[in-house]
Motif scaffolding. Structure first.
Motif, mmCIF file in Angstrom:
data_model
loop_
_atom_site.group_PDB
_atom_site.id
_atom_site.type_symbol
_atom_site.label_atom_id
_atom_site.label_comp_id
_atom_site.label_asym_id
_atom_site.label_seq_id
_atom_site.Cartn_x
_atom_site.Cartn_y
_atom_site.Cartn_z
ATOM 1 N N ASP A 43 43.349 41.420 56.865
ATOM 2 C CA ASP A 43 44.312 42.089 56.942
ATOM 3 C C ASP A 43 45.546 42.392 57.631
ATOM 4 O OD1 ASP A 43 42.974 43.338 54.311
ATOM 5 O OD2 ASP A 43 42.907 45.783 55.122
ATOM 6 N N GLY A 60 49.690 47.577 54.209
ATOM 7 C CA GLY A 60 48.607 47.156 52.852
ATOM 8 C C GLY A 60 48.754 47.672 51.793
ATOM 9 N N HIS A 85 45.287 42.765 49.380
ATOM 10 C CA HIS A 85 43.332 42.325 49.229
ATOM 11 C C HIS A 85 42.958 42.161 48.210
ATOM 12 C CE1 HIS A 85 38.825 42.536 49.052
ATOM 13 N NE2 HIS A 85 39.286 43.709 48.829
#
Ligand SMILES: Nc1ncnc2c1ncn2[C@@H]1O[C@H](COP(=O)(O)OP(=O)(O)OP(=O)(O)O)[C@@H](O)[C@H]1O
Ligand SMILES: Nc1ncnc2c1ncn2[C@@H]1O[C@H](COP(=O)(O)OP(=O)(O)OP(=O)(O)O)[C@@H](O)[C@H]1O
Ligand SMILES: [Mg+2]
Ligand SMILES: [Mg+2]
Lengths: 292, 241, 391, 361, 273
Positions: free
Chosen positions: C155, C255, C277
């Protein structure tokens, strides 16, 4: 400087929420000797129902916000009244059992809320103005903090006036002192107790709606998290004392805020230490043993 | 005993307090007018009997007020039926003002006789704003009596109103009780036999939680053998024991 | 970043137990069954992630066995157990399954549980394929542990793609807990190594008021702000950043979580630069399309952790197909390169890190709600975590 | 010591039960609906071991609440101190298991003395609040991971380097099971001891009437502290075995939730009864495990929402059960059982050993 | 007043309060003790002595401060002025526990027992308190030990021999009183304070209880200070009477002298002037 102002005002905002929770706790304890573990549940319930209604009529409108405050207070009040009538009242004068019953209720209802609203936080929005800031001495203070403070002060005044000026208030003050004598005068003191629970629940429900704006979300455990601080506030302020609760709310919130910022996040410990110190020096709290 | 129907009758009353049997079997009648005295030594259960009539302690037995059974009722219902109660230790609400102490006693649906109260206790008017807790014992007793005088009652239950009062106050309270007895019949617990002699028409005597003697007040007090046996004093001397 | 899973918030204390088991549909003529135990959050605070993972897993097994649930004559029988987000419960379930001779365990979203499961795997010499848990410590922890998701270092490395030029000033804004500190260490390790000057504003975990910390961010005058935040307070945190006008200072990177969190950012969403992701629209390949279709057909919604489940399914099938005992399965997985929903994956032989592509994205308003939009695909090799030495 | 018949029967029954429990791992018994599998398998053994350890902690809580009348909301602190203490000692220092346990014990005892001495300055509800606050501080500490000692939210896994092999690994679950059984029996005997020694009797007297105890020339404060420390020590000891069973320490072990579950067990079982505490703990563990299974069963899934939502939340069912017990079955399981068998008759003669009338199992 | 002659067996008495008839230090001495609560004077300037082995009564109207005086002596609350001496030792600053250990025992106006424990356990706790080791984790009270044996004996003596296993809280009132005295006997305290031991005792029980108290003094040699409204009983028992009135000590003298005192008559016996 502006940081200190920011910490002070936001601390007062947090203190306002603590007060809304602990005022009811303190009143209930003072009158009935019941330590109400289910009080946090009243708060969560008020917050959830407040949000349900606000999100339906338009969360970002002032009307929706006002309505959510009203609904939150009503929801907390109704829940509290039922709790008193059906659980606490039946255990007349058995204080330990009353505490246990509220513990069980809290467990059950939090789980129920998990089932209904899910364990994830439900994010809450209000009128745009609440999210904006007002600059005070160089500090950009979020507006919702001011709303919390104003509501808490109004609630404090309202409860004080209610207790001082109305017949019910008189009965409650008398009941704190000598419950059986009130009964012997022909007054069904139980309805006064239900009323105290109801008022406490309303304050908690109102606190719940404001807390959901302060924290930005509602979740089933929100109330129980705040409850621990409300307990500490109540004990520090003196069980049963409303002004004690008000002073202690501000004290605890400010201490927590400043210790978190300046003493690397030791806010919670500072509060526990304060509690220990108060109990060791004044076991009945700052303003213990007074009705008001 | 009077011939008229008694206003309050008690049959086979027993009561528990603090987990123990404190009243075992009490029968008594309160005549429709005047003062009926409830006598007995310390701790025989006089206060408990009165509390049991009010429903303030756990009890069994029959209590009838003007023909209506009240032994199943909660204290506030008993009070609303017109039973006025002056407790043994005054039990004024110390955090409330004198006026509030009177106002809280107002019973809905009946006339509130402040004029009567202020007439017999002018001091209560003067001290209306004072917190009752700061009053002297005698003044507190006035508040406690005022609280029942304010309503129109069917019967008054008055527990040791002269306890701990100075002789002067005792006389004054005696005078008030006489006034009160004019408006409603009274069941009076009193240790001061002089007060009893002045006021009471009938007596009921308790021993060990049981009623053991009913009769005319004067006859009882005159009978040394009885007073000696039940109260441990010579009635003629008018002493408390 | 906020899709992580460490939260453990709302630990509600039940020691709830072993769930009913479900058996995958059988096909062909299997000669033996291989029992696989999946321990994941069916209920509890992370139940939503659990559902994503499970739907992905079922699709993955189906895909890899062509819908039969049988590979090389071995039927895969899956038993699901609920960990309720609770470590004790998870361990109890694991011991029960291991005691019944299960050789393959998988699942869990909670990093703490994943670490404990890895420990059990080593002690009892069974294969463990962890779920979406992002904890870096899992990589290289032992021979028996693999992962089917990405890890925090990947990440962070993805966030690095927002930095332009050298010697930039990066401030990490995080909660002062294991998760926040882990992210800070990761940023320091990866972006620091690329020449960025890394500092931090750490907010005490139990603080409820973020505005004073937000003003610290403004005062630091950074070139990039990396936000690592988990849990319910994120909405409040974003609002504080906006109120203190942090977005005017520098790009804010974080994120992107699963779809229910899109609303948590509020109006500031459009100002945030997201590393990501997975979201269903990010990859462009056939397997992804198959997975999305399969999950939707099953009545579920593809989301952040769907590929973690899907890949877990692929890995289980690979292990069962190629290995007869635990060592054989480990050998079959180590160094394996395969195509999955996010494109090409490689299980790094040395430490079992799962090398995979990552994405950068932004949120755009779509009526009343927000939808993610792909900015760029960051190739797996560019964001591969440094090799772990533990194993 | 003279024995009357019921004492002999009860002692004999107890010994028989212990022997049966000890043999379970060697037998193949299935109790569908209660155990997850046959008793020789690790799954069932793990659950039984957990139930026994919870029984042991509940017994220590019984010392506080049932014997000394202290309503503590912070007992988890000492259990947690045992769990985390041993975990940390094993991780930080390279010392064998037994000395590590000894060291942890010392830490727990010191901790109990310090916090006990402060909390016992107040009584009743304030005591409950102070213990709650201390435990809260402990739980915050565990979550904060100070000095990387506790592992924060993720917890601390057991470092097995110095743990004997026969306690590690699923195939050795039955060894841990036996260890838990030993811990429970030991705890029971300890609690029995504390209850029958002088300090225990004085503690019961203090619960009944504190001023009276002082007027007799004894110190209630000191007696309460002795009981507090004894209960904390037992809880800490059980905590250490718990760590061996679970292989990890998590913040839940120090949380107020944990104390509340102890309260739940003791109240369900019947305050003041040792067997009640054990029964309450077993019922609690079985219910938490099995209600979760029930919650995910198909027939619940098919119910309408009004029934489905509450029934699929184990804590809702437990909380409701707890409320019902408090309201309608004040003596809990032990009280109800006592009523059924009618054991507590008053006898006029007094040749039997004098045991106190209330706290008899 | 009747039965004044009932106290005829009392020894010749001094005429002034505070003079110890026996040799040596008085068992209990109260010097200038006073108590104020929130401005209210509950007790003021109380001074008297109780000679060793004597039995003294305290009378006074309700609220005169008798119970409060006992509370000050036994340490339940501290006096705001004055000192209290036990066998010549200043115990003013000592705690309840310390005073009890120094040999001061008491009963309470409303029975103060361990209601949930058995009758035997109540007395055994008291008799063990005497032996020390209340904190002991290695001493076990057993059926056959000294303390238990002694507890049994004492319970026999007060007539509760058949109630050993009863819950103390369930006893009838009179038996509770007897139990309290048995507890007092078990502690070996040299000075005992009895607060209205006859209160609430049915008249049939009075002679038995009176006898127990008499033996407490006569056979067990305790110094006794007792509050009692039951004049008949009191006058039959005590050697001296102290009269409290509105928080002051009005007189302390032989029962005959006190009963004859006009001030006492008007203050306590209620003859209004
Ligand atoms: N709550 C209680 N707990 C224990 N005992 C009680 C309680 N209330 C009353 N008693 C006992 O019951 C008996 C009767 O008490 P009660 O107050 O009715 O007597 P009384 O005749 O009014 O006495 P007095 O003349 O002192 O007012 C007394 O022995 C008293 O000690
Ligand atoms: N804590 C207190 N606060 C205020 N006043 C008190 C307090 N304790 C006692 N008093 C008052 O002190 C006086 C003396 O009380 P005490 O109990 O000693 O009386 P007593 O002589 O024992 O009476 P009785 O015969 O009724 O038992 C009473 O007027 C009482 O109301
Ligand atoms: Mg009375
Ligand atoms: Mg008294």
């Amino acid at each position: 400087m502006s940081t200190i102002v920011l910490l002070l005002i936001t601390g007062l905002g947090l203190g306002a929420i603590y007060f809304l929770v602990s005022s009811g706790l303190s009143l209930i304890y003072g009158l009935m000797g019941v330590l109400n573990f289910a009080h946090g549940v009243f708060l969560s319930f008020g917050a959830f129902l407040g949000w349900e209604v606000a999100s339906r009529v338009g969360a970002t409108s002032w009307g929706g916000f006002a309505l959510s405050l009203v609904v939150g207070a009503l929801a907390g009040a109704a829940f509290a009244a039922l709790t008193e009538r059906f659980l606490v009242q039946r255990l007349y004068n058995r204080h330990i059992e009353q505490v246990l019953v509220t513990v069980g209720l809290a467990l059950a209802v939090v789980a129920l809320f998990d089932g209904i609203w899910g364990t994830d936080p439900t994010f809450v929005r209000g009128p745009g103005w609440l999210d904006q800031t007002t600059t005070v001495l160089g500090a950009r203070v979020p507006n919702d903090r001011f709303v919390s403070i104003v509501v808490a002060v109004l609630v404090l005044l309202a409860i004080v006036l209610f207790l001082k000026r109305t017949r019910f208030g008189m009965i409650i003050r008398a009941g704190v002192e000598n419950r059986s004598m009130v009964t012997a005068l022909g007054i069904d003191v139980r309805s006064a107790f239900t009323l105290v629970f109801t008022i406490g629940g309303a304050a908690a429900g109102l606190g719940g709606v404001l807390a959901s704006h302060y924290f930005g979300y509602v979740s089933p455990v929100l109330g129980q998290t705040l409850l621990i601080f409300a307990f500490i506030v109540t004990v520090i302020g003196g069980l049963g004392s409303l002004t004690g609760a008000a002073i202690a709310s501000v004290l605890v919130a400010l201490l927590q805020q400043f210790a978190n910022y300046y003493l690397s996040g030791t806010g919670d410990f500072a509060v526990v230490v304060l509690l220990a110190v108060v109990l060791l020096t004044r076991p009945s709290g700052l303003m213990g043993r007074k009705a008001l | 005993m009077t011939t008229a129907e008694p206003v309050l009758t008690v049959r086979g009353l027993s009561a528990r307090a603090g987990g123990q049997q404190v009243v075992e079997h009490v029968d008594l009648d309160v005549a429709a007018t005047g003062v009926t005295a409830l006598l007995g030594r310390n701790g025989v259960g006089k206060t408990s009997t009165i509390k049991a009539i009010m429903g303030l302690v756990e009890r069994t037995g029959e209590v009838t007020l003007a023909g209506k059974r009240i032994d199943g009722l909660e204290p506030h219902r008993v009070a609303r039926l017109g039973v006025g109660y002056v407790p043994e230790d005054r039990e004024v609400f110390s955090a409330l003002t004198v006026t509030e102490n009177l106002r809280i006693a107002e019973r809905p649906g009946v006339e509130h006789r402040y004029d009567l109260v202020y007439e017999v206790f002018p001091e209560l008017k003067e001290r209306g704003g004072q917190a009752a807790g700061t009053l002297s014992g005698g003044q507190q007793q006035m508040v406690a009596l005022g609280r029942v005088l304010i309503n129109d009652n069917a019967v008054l239950l008055i527990d040791e109103p002269t306890k701990g009062l100075s002789p002067r106050l005792v006389q004054e309270v005696g005078r008030v009780l006489a006034t009160a007895a004019e408006v409603a019949p009274v069941l009076l617990v009193e240790q001061n036999l002089k007060v009893v002699r002045d006021l009471a028409r009938d007596v009921v005597v308790l021993t060990g939680g049981r009623s053991v003697h009913h009769g005319d007040a004067r006859e009882f007090l005159e009978d040394d053998r009885l007073t000696q046996r039940f109260l441990g004093v010579h009635g003629g001397e008018g002493e408390s024991a | 970043p906020s899709e992580s899973d460490d939260s453990g918030e709302g630990d509600n204390g039940s020691a709830g137990g072993d769930a009913g088991s479900e058996t995958a549909a059988a096909g062909g003529e299997p000669t033996e069954t291989v029992k696989v135990g999946i321990i994941y959050s069916e209920t509890g605070p992370l139940a939503a992630y659990g559902a994503q993972y499970k739907a992905g897993l079922e699709a993955g097994i189906d895909y890899a066995t062509e819908g039969t649930g049988v590979i090389n004559g071995k039927e895969i029988e899956i038993t699901y157990r609920d960990d309720t987000g609770n470590q004790d419960t998870a361990i109890a379930a694991a011991k029960d399954l291991i005691g019944q001779e299960y050789q393959i365990l998988g699942g869990t979203i909670v990093s703490g549980i994943a670490m404990a499961m890895a420990e059990q795997a080593e002690q009892n010499e069974i294969l463990y394929i962890s779920g979406p848990a992002a904890v870096d410590g899992l990589t290289g922890i032992n021979d028996y542990t693999f992962r089917s998701g990405r890890q925090s270092l990947q990440d962070v490395a993805t966030a690095g793609s927002f930095l332009e030029g050298d010697s930039q000033k990066v401030v990490v804004f995080a909660q002062d807990n294991a998760f926040g500190q882990g992210n800070l260490a990761a940023v320091d390790a990866i972006l620091g190594a690329q020449g960025a000057e890394v500092s931090s504003v750490l907010v005490p975990e139990d603080a409820t008021e973020f505005t004073p910390f937000a003003t610290q961010l403004v005062d630091a005058d950074p070139d990039m702000i990396f936000v690592a935040w988990a849990g319910a307070s994120s909405a409040n945190m974003w609002q504080s950043l906006e109120q203190q006008q942090v977005f005017d200072v520098a790009p804010v990177v974080t994120g992107l979580g699963d779809s229910v969190t899109f609303d948590a950012y509020g109006p500031v969403a459009e100002h945030i630069s997201f590393l990501n992701h997975y979201f269903p629209g990010a990859p462009d390949n056939e397997i992804n399309d198959t997975m999305v279709a399969a999950i939707e057909e099953a009545g579920e919604t593809p989301d952040l952790f769907s590929p973690d489940g899907f890949v877990a399914g692929q890995m289980i099938v690979q292990a069962v197909a190629e290995g007869d005992d635990v060592d054989g399965m480990i050998a079959a997985l180590e160094g394996w390169t395969f195509d999955g929903p996010k494109g090409e994956y490689t299980i790094r032989e040395s430490d079992h890190a799962l090398i995979q592509d990552m994405y950068t994205a932004k949120l755009v308003a779509d009526g009343d709600s927000w939808v993610p939009e792909l900015i760029d695909v960051v190739p797996g090799a560019d964001v591969a975590p440094p090799e772990a030495t533990g194993k | 010591m003279t024995f009357d018949r019921s004492t002999v029967i009860r002692t004999g029954g107890g010994i028989l039960l212990v022997v049966l429990m000890a043999c379970l791992p060697l037998l193949n018994i299935t109790i569908p609906g209660i155990l997850p599998g046959p008793t020789y398998q690790p799954g069932a053994l793990h659950m039984l071991a957990l139930a026994m350890l919870m029984s042991a902690v509940a017994l220590s809580y019984h010392l506080l609440l049932g014997v000394a009348g202290l309503l503590s909301f912070g007992h988890a602190l000492y259990f947690g101190a045992g769990v985390y203490g041993l975990g940390i000692v094993l991780r930080q220092w390279d010392i064998p298991l037994l000395p590590a346990m000894g060291l942890t014990m010392v830490i727990v005892i010191v901790l109990a003395h310090v916090f006990g001495a402060i909390s016992l300055r107040v009584t009743g509800i304030p005591f409950a609040m102070v213990t709650l606050a201390f435990a809260q501080a402990g739980s915050v500490l565990a979550r904060r991971d100070p000095g990387k000692l506790t592992g924060g939210e993720e917890g601390l896994s057991l470092n097995t380097a110095n743990v004997p092999d026969w306690l590690v690994g699923v195939s050795d679950t039955r060894n841990v099971y036996w260890l838990a059984l030993v811990a429970l029996v030991l705890t029971y005997l300890l609690v029995l001891w504390v209850q029958s020694c002088r300090a225990g009797h004085v503690a019961e007297a203090t619960r009944e009437n504190e001023l009276r105890v002082r007027v007799l020339g004894m110190q209630p404060y000191a007696v309460k502290l002795v009981i507090f420390v004894a209960a904390a020590t037992i809880a800490g000891g059980v905590g250490m075995i718990y760590l061996l069973l679970q292989s990890s320490a998590v913040p839940h072990a120090v949380s107020a939730d944990f104390t509340i579950s102890l309260l739940l067990m003791v109240v369900l079982g019947g305050v003041g009864s040792r067997w009640g505490a054990i029964a309450g703990a077993v019922v609690y563990v079985v219910l938490t495990q099995r209600l979760a299974v029930l919650a995910s069963s198909d027939w619940i899934r098919d119910l309408p929402a009004v029934l489905r939502i509450p029934l699929s939340e184990p804590m809702f069912i437990l909380g409701t059960l707890f409320v019902l017990v408090v309201m309608f079955v004040p003596g809990g399981i032990a009280g109800a059982a006592g009523k059924v068998t009618g054991r507590r008759h008053d006898s006029e003669e007094d040749d039997a050993p004098i045991t106190d009338v209330v706290a008899e199992p | 007043m009747t039965d004044v002659g009932g106290a005829a067996d009392s020894s010749p008495n001094p005429t002034t309060a505070g003079t110890d008839p026996g040799a040596g230090t008085p068992a209990l001495e109260v010097r200038g003790v006073g108590l104020q609560i929130g401005g209210a004077r509950i007790l003021q300037d109380i001074s008297f002595q109780v000679g060793s082995g004597r039995i003294v009564g305290v009378i006074g109207p309700n609220g005169a401060g008798k119970t409060t005086l006992f509370n000050l002596i036994s340490g339940v609350r501290p006096p705001t002025e004055g000192t209290i001496h036990l066998h010549g030792r200043d115990i003013t600053g000592s705690s309840v526990t310390q005073r009890a250990r120094a040999g001061l025992g008491r009963t309470f106006q409303t029975s103060s027992l361990f209601p949930g424990l058995s009758v035997l356990e109540n007395v055994r706790l008291a008799s063990q308190a005497e032996q020390g080791g209340a904190l002991s984790l290695v001493r076990f009270p057993r059926a056959g030990d000294d303390a238990t044996g002694r507890a049994r004996e004492l319970l026999q003596e007060v007539g509760l021999g058949r109630r050993l296993r009863h819950r103390a809280g369930d006893l009838p009132h009179g038996d509770k009183r007897k139990l309290e005295i048995a507890m007092l006997l078990a502690t070996d305290s040299s000075v005992v304070l009895l607060d209205e031991p006859m209160a609430g005792v049915a008249s049939g029980d009075v002679p038995a209880l009176t006898d127990i108290i008499a033996r407490l003094h006569r056979d067990h040699g305790r110094t006794v200070l007792m509050v009692e409204h039951h004049m008949e009983v009191l006058l039959g028992l005590v050697q001296e009477v102290a009269v409290l009135h509105f928080g002051t000590l009005l007189a302390m003298d032989t029962p005959e002298a006190v009963m004859a005192d006009p001030t006492v008559q008007s203050a306590y016996l209620g003859e209004t002037v």
